[in-house]
Motif scaffolding. Structure first.
Motif, mmCIF file in Angstrom:
data_model
loop_
_atom_site.group_PDB
_atom_site.id
_atom_site.type_symbol
_atom_site.label_atom_id
_atom_site.label_comp_id
_atom_site.label_asym_id
_atom_site.label_seq_id
_atom_site.Cartn_x
_atom_site.Cartn_y
_atom_site.Cartn_z
ATOM 1 N N GLU A 44 0.809 -1.220 0.000
ATOM 2 C CA GLU A 44 0.000 0.000 0.000
ATOM 3 C C GLU A 44 0.844 1.272 0.000
ATOM 4 O O GLU A 44 0.437 2.291 -0.544
ATOM 5 C CB GLU A 44 -0.930 0.008 1.227
ATOM 6 C CG GLU A 44 -2.112 -0.939 1.113
ATOM 7 C CD GLU A 44 -3.125 -0.484 0.061
ATOM 8 O OE1 GLU A 44 -3.178 0.725 -0.227
ATOM 9 O OE2 GLU A 44 -3.851 -1.341 -0.464
ATOM 10 N N THR A 46 3.515 1.963 -1.525
ATOM 11 C CA THR A 46 4.388 2.085 -2.693
ATOM 12 C C THR A 46 4.252 3.474 -3.315
ATOM 13 O O THR A 46 3.145 3.929 -3.611
ATOM 14 C CB THR A 46 4.045 1.017 -3.748
ATOM 15 O OG1 THR A 46 4.308 -0.271 -3.191
ATOM 16 C CG2 THR A 46 4.885 1.199 -4.997
ATOM 17 N N LYS A 70 -3.941 -2.631 -7.485
ATOM 18 C CA LYS A 70 -4.915 -2.116 -6.515
ATOM 19 C C LYS A 70 -4.373 -0.929 -5.722
ATOM 20 O O LYS A 70 -5.067 -0.382 -4.867
ATOM 21 C CB LYS A 70 -5.297 -3.231 -5.523
ATOM 22 C CG LYS A 70 -5.782 -4.523 -6.182
ATOM 23 C CD LYS A 70 -6.986 -4.297 -7.074
ATOM 24 C CE LYS A 70 -7.472 -5.610 -7.678
ATOM 25 N NZ LYS A 70 -8.588 -5.406 -8.633
ATOM 26 N N VAL A 71 -3.141 -0.516 -6.012
ATOM 27 C CA VAL A 71 -2.478 0.533 -5.246
ATOM 28 C C VAL A 71 -2.322 1.778 -6.113
ATOM 29 O O VAL A 71 -2.019 1.682 -7.300
ATOM 30 C CB VAL A 71 -1.090 0.046 -4.765
ATOM 31 C CG1 VAL A 71 -0.335 1.151 -4.052
ATOM 32 C CG2 VAL A 71 -1.244 -1.170 -3.861
ATOM 33 N N CYS A 73 -0.120 4.633 -7.201
ATOM 34 C CA CYS A 73 1.302 4.967 -7.156
ATOM 35 C C CYS A 73 1.754 5.428 -8.542
ATOM 36 O O CYS A 73 1.037 5.263 -9.529
ATOM 37 C CB CYS A 73 2.133 3.765 -6.693
ATOM 38 S SG CYS A 73 1.932 2.297 -7.739
#
Length: 218
Positions: A44, A46, A70-71, A73
């Motif tokens: 998470e 990242t 899903k993150v 970044c």
């Protein structure tokens, strides 16, 4: 707490640039470095996601990977062969930078520092190509305006709000959170704005907005 740089390595890498070169350079910038071969492993916190992209059908594989990300970044491609079309697509899609298999440690370090300052990292010719596309779009738009009266483009308040957030560098997920809507709804509004303005990508849409509704995207 330190931010993380995640190196998404190909399962059959052509070299060890990710481990032997990128990893220590990223650590000098205070980043925790994690490596893996599955995008579902991206943590998470990242900040920078480096994706190894030296494969056949690199763009197709990249799209498959990003669907499962899903993150939120910044994304950077590395280990690219000389592939200007892929770099052009990456820039126009919002990917923050590109590193090539031929880049030495000095080039990598310079690029990493600029990425840490929230800047882009692309070769000059790629940036010039994107700028030329924007200029051509503006030229075409000006030509159309001189052909006669054209019905004005009418964007909805939601479409304008999304373009405004996009002009500040927000990604779809961040826009969705800010407006309390789903990322899918953000995409739907963007496609509607593309259709109404006859823009082909985000850069053209932002250029159109700066020309036509500058006060509404500040």
């Amino acid at each position: 707490m330190s931010s993380t740089a995640f190196l998404l390595l190909d399962k059959e890498p052509i070299n060890t640039i990710g481990i032997n070169v990128l990893q220590p350079l990223l650590k000098t910038q205070g980043l925790d470095v994690v490596t893996g071969t599955d995008i579902s492993e991206v943590p998470e916190d990242t900040r920078l996601l480096f994706i190894e992209t030296a494969v056949n059908d690199a763009w197709g594989k990249l799209k498959e990977q990003l669907v499962n990300l899903k993150v939120s970044c910044d994304i950077v491609l590395f280990n690219l062969d000389e592939n200007p079309e892929l770099a052009n697509r990456a820039l126009l899609s919002g990917i923050r930078g590109v590193f090539y298999t031929t880049d030495n440690a000095d080039v990598l370090m310079k690029g990493i520092r600029l990425l840490m300052e929230d800047q882009l990292w692309y070769r000059r010719e790629i940036m010039c190509n994107a700028l030329n596309r924007m200029l051509q779009f503006n030229k075409d738009a000006l030509h159309k305006l001189t052909e006669g009266d054209i019905e004005p483009v009418k964007l909805t308040k939601r479409e304008k709000a999304i373009i405004s957030l996009m002009s500040k560098g927000a990604k779809n997920k961040e826009i969705a959170e800010d407006l309390n809507i789903s990322p899918h709804t953000v995409k739907t509004h963007l496609y509607s704005a593309f259709r109404k303005t006859k823009c082909r990508n985000r850069i053209e849409l932002l250029s159109w907005a700066q020309q036509n509704i500058p006060d509404e995207i500040r």
